[in-house]
Structures are given as structure tokens and as C-alpha cells.
Design a protein around this motif. Structure first.
Motif, PDB file in Angstrom:
ATOM      1  N   UNK A 163       0.730  -1.175  -0.003  1.00 21.57           N
ATOM      2  CA  UNK A 163      -0.017   0.038   0.078  1.00 21.57           C
ATOM      3  C   UNK A 163       0.869   1.255   0.083  1.00 21.57           C
ATOM      4  N   UNK A 164       1.927   1.279   0.379  1.00 16.52           N
ATOM      5  CA  UNK A 164       2.896   2.320   0.351  1.00 16.52           C
ATOM      6  C   UNK A 164       4.194   2.128  -0.140  1.00 16.52           C
ATOM      7  N   UNK A 165       4.187   2.602  -1.471  1.00 14.31           N
ATOM      8  CA  UNK A 165       5.504   2.545  -2.339  1.00 14.31           C
ATOM      9  C   UNK A 165       7.038   2.813  -1.786  1.00 14.31           C
ATOM     10  N   UNK A 166       6.822   3.785  -0.804  1.00 14.40           N
ATOM     11  CA  UNK A 166       8.313   4.351  -0.357  1.00 14.40           C
ATOM     12  C   UNK A 166       8.368   3.528   0.963  1.00 14.40           C
ATOM     13  N   UNK A 167       7.498   2.650   1.359  1.00 12.13           N
ATOM     14  CA  UNK A 167       7.742   1.938   2.626  1.00 12.13           C
ATOM     15  C   UNK A 167       8.711   0.695   2.747  1.00 12.13           C
ATOM     16  N   UNK A 168       9.575   0.713   3.430  1.00 12.76           N
ATOM     17  CA  UNK A 168      10.242  -0.621   3.791  1.00 12.76           C
ATOM     18  C   UNK A 168      10.068  -1.169   4.955  1.00 12.76           C
ATOM     19  N   UNK A 169      10.599  -2.436   5.486  1.00  7.64           N
ATOM     20  CA  UNK A 169      10.287  -2.748   6.784  1.00  7.64           C
ATOM     21  C   UNK A 169      11.651  -3.562   7.387  1.00  7.64           C
ATOM     22  N   UNK A 170      11.788  -3.231   8.404  1.00  8.04           N
ATOM     23  CA  UNK A 170      13.040  -3.683   9.338  1.00  8.04           C
ATOM     24  C   UNK A 170      12.314  -4.616  10.402  1.00  8.04           C
ATOM     25  N   UNK A 171      12.808  -6.018  10.392  1.00  8.77           N
ATOM     26  CA  UNK A 171      12.301  -6.562  11.689  1.00  8.77           C
ATOM     27  C   UNK A 171      13.533  -7.077  12.559  1.00  8.77           C
ATOM     28  N   UNK A 172      13.279  -6.997  13.974  1.00  8.83           N
ATOM     29  CA  UNK A 172      14.241  -6.972  14.838  1.00  8.83           C
ATOM     30  C   UNK A 172      13.984  -7.999  15.738  1.00  8.83           C
ATOM     31  N   UNK A 174      21.356   0.049   8.109  1.00  7.53           N
ATOM     32  CA  UNK A 174      20.454  -0.347   7.296  1.00  7.53           C
ATOM     33  C   UNK A 174      20.175   0.898   6.338  1.00  7.53           C
ATOM     34  N   UNK A 175      20.179   0.686   5.169  1.00  7.86           N
ATOM     35  CA  UNK A 175      19.931   1.591   4.030  1.00  7.86           C
ATOM     36  C   UNK A 175      19.032   0.858   3.011  1.00  7.86           C
ATOM     37  N   UNK A 176      18.358   1.820   2.192  1.00  8.52           N
ATOM     38  CA  UNK A 176      17.386   1.280   1.405  1.00  8.52           C
ATOM     39  C   UNK A 176      17.540   1.941   0.014  1.00  8.52           C
ATOM     40  N   UNK A 202      12.087   4.550   2.820  1.00  8.14           N
ATOM     41  CA  UNK A 202      12.893   4.688   4.095  1.00  8.14           C
ATOM     42  C   UNK A 202      12.265   3.367   4.842  1.00  8.14           C
ATOM     43  N   UNK A 203      12.748   3.247   6.225  1.00  7.93           N
ATOM     44  CA  UNK A 203      12.156   2.229   7.015  1.00  7.93           C
ATOM     45  C   UNK A 203      10.926   2.563   7.886  1.00  7.93           C
ATOM     46  N   UNK A 204       9.730   2.704   6.850  1.00  9.42           N
ATOM     47  CA  UNK A 204       8.575   3.052   7.458  1.00  9.42           C
ATOM     48  C   UNK A 204       8.070   2.102   8.420  1.00  9.42           C
ATOM     49  N   UNK A 205       8.275   0.634   8.315  1.00  7.67           N
ATOM     50  CA  UNK A 205       7.901  -0.311   9.138  1.00  7.67           C
ATOM     51  C   UNK A 205       8.709  -1.094  10.053  1.00  7.67           C
ATOM     52  N   UNK A 206       8.550  -0.988  11.453  1.00  8.08           N
ATOM     53  CA  UNK A 206       9.598  -1.657  12.161  1.00  8.08           C
ATOM     54  C   UNK A 206       8.703  -2.530  12.989  1.00  8.08           C
ATOM     55  N   UNK A 207       9.407  -3.954  13.116  1.00  7.11           N
ATOM     56  CA  UNK A 207       8.855  -4.740  14.318  1.00  7.11           C
ATOM     57  C   UNK A 207       9.902  -5.540  15.008  1.00  7.11           C
ATOM     58  N   UNK A 215      15.674   5.153  17.110  1.00  6.66           N
ATOM     59  CA  UNK A 215      16.007   6.282  16.727  1.00  6.66           C
ATOM     60  C   UNK A 215      17.017   6.142  15.431  1.00  6.66           C
ATOM     61  N   UNK A 216      17.794   5.047  15.338  1.00  6.92           N
ATOM     62  CA  UNK A 216      18.734   4.688  14.562  1.00  6.92           C
ATOM     63  C   UNK A 216      17.830   4.325  13.148  1.00  6.92           C
ATOM     64  N   UNK A 217      16.785   3.809  13.197  1.00  6.97           N
ATOM     65  CA  UNK A 217      15.969   3.495  11.952  1.00  6.97           C
ATOM     66  C   UNK A 217      14.948   4.693  11.501  1.00  6.97           C
TER      67      UNK A 217
END
Length: 424
Positions: A51-60, A120-122, A126-131, A149-151
Motif C-alpha cells: 500500500x505504500x510504495x516508499x515503505x520498507x520494513x525492518x524486523x528486529x 540499514x539503508x534502502x 525509508x524504514x517506514x515499518x519496524x517490528x 532512533x537509528x531506524x
């Protein structure tokens, strides 16, 4: 076509709608085994990428060696369940999943490798979603803030998911933070358990799981409530097992007998004032207001006492200053404070007569039917009552000794109720 809501239990349907509408930034999901919170989050992440073309996700996760067999497989399941397997490419080194039409990525990182996490770079967005999965394994809320703060850079809209099984102890940092999140407007908190799944999708769990859960329920209900329902059952050493966190309306608070107590403090120990409403027939104590301060003069704290004493007697009526006694800590500093209250502010400050009454007043409070604490009005008091435990020996055994410290609100409540304790 796949109906995404069919992959989600009804307990999460409104949460799914809120996420897609970006109703909140933070989604705090806790529960027991088999509660499907991780499956739900993995579905949400894939949908947010679409749904969000600029969104990336980081799972931690706390440790990188736990990623492949948990959250990585969970995200692959969500992609397959949504019928999108041909649109994504997954690889293990580096561990990531790429959405082929746009190049958006879902990457997996361990908090034990801070350089990789921070770097972490894309190539797009950008990292819009974080889990943050298994949140209780992280080193505390400060470590979580550092990760965020880092993401969280380079964009304006963020979705942060937190998932965990609550530890037993109310003193655990995630359980304390959950109470704080309940008061934050930017956070949606939701608990779930396998019982929610049984109502709509029993086939998702399976008979062996249910049999194991029901067996534990029969032999150790407390362990079942913690492991399968995700309840904070305590470690067995809690002093106050009768505490209930509940919003208390004005009408209910006004119906009880007013009790106000005050614990003297300067710094680092705080000054604390608490207002209670006592329901003697039901042996129920409502705690409806608190004030806290450090490094304030008696004149300044006296104004806070007046704020505590200013309330209306019924909904819609004008608030006014009530002429109620305030039961105070009768230390030497407390006596100086009481004299100022009486002389300069007209407050009916009285000594609590607390000598040799600490143990008895603790037992009296613990023996009440309920201590109902308003979490919005009295967060400090709620935290102290939930976290107060008997002293524990190094070998793990409990003693009947009540340790000092972390009890400023508790002391204020004890002083407020001391006349009732003595009468009882």
C-alpha cells in the motif's frame, strides 16, 4: 483474490483497519502462546509494503541467530497466504525479502549486531515499518528507543509493532511500559490468547495444542493463565494481589469517603500526595488522584495538596476546595511542613500516627477485597502497588519481610487510611 481479513482473528479486525488507516504509530501486541499476534503482524507488514510504495520494513530480534527460524519464516508464510509468492524474492544472505515490482525490501536484523542495524539503508524509500519481536528479550526501553532512533529517518509516516509474551513479574520493564503505553495517544495496545483463536478458527491451533493447554489449566491454573492467556500472574511474591487497574468515574469517586494521605520527600525521594475514596461496606478502596514533586517548599507542596482537595461532588457540579483532613508523614521535616500547611494555607494537616504500624497497615491493605487504582489519574501509585514484593533470598525463596523503597504512594495511602487501620 485473497481476503486479508480471513487470515486474521476477529480480535484483530479493528486493529487491521486502524493500521491500514494509520490511526496510530505504535502497535503494542501482547499475549500467550498460540495467540496469532506474530502471524497478524507479518500479514500487516506485507500489506503495508503493497500500500505504500516508499515503505520498507525492518524486523528486529534481540539475537540475530534466532531470525531465520522465526520472523523470517513468518513473513514468508504471510506472503504465501496472501497469494503473492511470485511477486517477492527471498534470500538468506543478506537476510531479506524483496518486492519485485518496486524493489522495496523487508530486512531482518539482530540487536546484537548494532553496526548492521544502524547501517540499514534502502535504495528506495525509508524504514517506514519496524517490528520488534520477543520484545521482553531486549535490554530495556532505553535500548528500544536507541534502535528506533537509528531506524526512523527519512520519512514522515511510521508503523512500529511490538510483540511479546508478558513476563510473570509486574516489575518487568515491558509490563511497566505497557501501563505507560495505555496512556499514550499514539499507541494502540491489544492483548490476545488462543481462546480468541478458538472462537473463530479452531483449525489454526489443532487438537494437540488444545489438549496441552487444557491439561496445564487443570493442574496449574496460574501457570496456564501466564503461559497461554498472557496474564501477568506475578512471581508469587506480590504483596498486593487485590489491585485492579480501572478508570474511576467522578460519580463513583464522590460516593466514597474521602481519605487523603501525604508522604514527605525532597530529593531524590519524592514528595507524594494521594486521594482515596473508601467504601467500608464493600471493603474496597478507590485511589482516584495523586500529585508528586521534588525539591519543593512546603508552600509549593501545599498548593498541590489544595489541588488534590479540589473536586466536584457530582458530575456537572462546580469543583471546590474540600475541608478534609490530610494525614501526613510525622517525621521532623513532615512536622515543619504540617505547621506551614495549617498556618499559611488553612489545610487540616494531621500526623498519621504511623509508629510501629508499617507491617499492620500493609497487611490491612493487602486484606481488602479490592484496591482499585485509576491508571490515568494515578500511574505512579499503580506502578508501586503492582511492583511491591516481599524480599527474596539469593536462592530464590521468599521471606515475609517487606523491603523498604519504591513505596512513596503506598506510604501516602497507608497514612490516609491509618485511622481506619487502627479502628479495624
Amino acid at each position: 483474490m485473497v481476503d486479508a481479513s480471513a487470515l486474521v482473528i476477529p480480535r484483530f479486525h479493528d486493529v487491521l483497519g486502524d493500521i491500514m488507516a494509520h490511526g496510530h504509530t505504535h502497535y503494542w501486541l501482547h499475549g500467550g502462546r498460540g495467540s496469532t499476534k506474530s502471524s497478524f503482524i507479518s500479514v500487516c507488514i506485507v500489506l503495508l509494503i503493497l500500500a505504500n510504495p516508499e515503505a520498507n520494513a525492518v524486523v528486529v530480534r534481540r539475537f540475530s541467530n534466532t531470525l531465520r527460524d522465526s520472523v523470517y519464516q513468518q513473513v514468508l508464510w504471510a506472503i504465501d497466504a496472501l497469494g503473492l509468492i511470485e511477486w517477492f524474492r527471498a534470500r538468506v544472505s543478506p537476510m531479506e525479502v524483496v518486492y519485485l515490482p518496486t524493489g522495496q525490501r523487508i530486512v531482518f536484523r539482530g540487536a546484537d549486531d548494532p553496526l548492521k542495524l544502524k547501517g540499514t539503508k534502502f535504495p528506495r524509500g525509508y524504514a517506514a515499518v519496524i517490528w520488534l519481536e520477543e520484545l521482553d528479550q531486549f535490554d530495556g526501553i532505553e535500548a528500544v528507543r536507541s534502535i528506533l532512533n537509528s531506524l526512523r529517518r527519512g520519512g514522515s509516516d511510521f508503523w512500529v509493532f511490538y510483540s511479546y509474551n508478558p513476563p510473570r513479574s509486574a516489575a518487568s520493564w515491558v509490563n511497566v511500559e505497557r501501563d505507560e503505553r495505555l496512556r499514550r495517544a499514539d499507541t494502540l495496545v491489544r492483548g490476545s490468547s488462543y481462546l480468541d483463536v478458538l472462537e473463530s478458527h479452531p483449525d489454526w491451533i489443532g487438537a494437540p495444542f488444545i489438549e496441552e493447554a487444557e491439561y496445564l489449566r487443570g493442574v496449574d491454573e496460574t501457570a496456564w493463565r501466564w503461559e497461554y492467556l498472557g496474564e501477568v500472574t506475578g512471581t508469587g511474591g506480590a504483596i498486593f494481589g487485590n489491585v485492579v487497574a480501572e478508570r474511576i468515574g467522578l460519580a463513583r469517586a464522590a460516593a466514597g469517603r474521602v481519605r487523603v494521605g501525604l508522604d514527605w520527600g525532597w530529593w531524590p525521594d519524592p514528595w507524594r500526595c494521594v486521594r482515596c475514596a473508601w467504601e467500608p461496606a464493600e471493603r474496597r478502596l478507590l485511589i482516584v488522584g495523586e500529585r508528586s514533586a521534588t525539591r519543593m517548599t512546603p508552600e509549593e507542596t501545599g498548593r498541590l495538596v489544595q489541588e488534590v482537595l479540589t473536586f466536584s461532588d457530582a458530575p456537572g457540579e462546580q469543583a471546590y476546595l474540600h475541608d478534609e483532613p490530610v494525614w501526613c508523614d510525622d517525621t521532623p521535616d513532615g512536622k515543619v511542613q504540617m505547621a506551614t500547611y495549617r498556618r499559611d494555607l488553612g489545610i487540616r494537616a494531621r500526623p498519621a500516627r504511623k509508629a510501629r504500624m508499617r507491617r499492620l497497615s500493609y497487611e490491612w491493605l493487602a486484606g481488602l477485597r479490592e484496591i482499585v487504582i485509576d491508571p490515568a489519574a494515578c500511574p505512579l501509585t499503580l506502578e508501586e502497588f503492582r511492583m511491591k514484593e516481599y524480599r527474596r533470598e539469593r536462592d530464590g525463596t521468599w521471606t515475609d519481610e517487606i523491603p523498604d523503597g519504591g513505596d512513596h504512594s503506598i506510604d501516602a495511602v497507608r497514612y490516609a487510611m491509618m485511622e481506619d487501620v487502627l479502628r479495624g
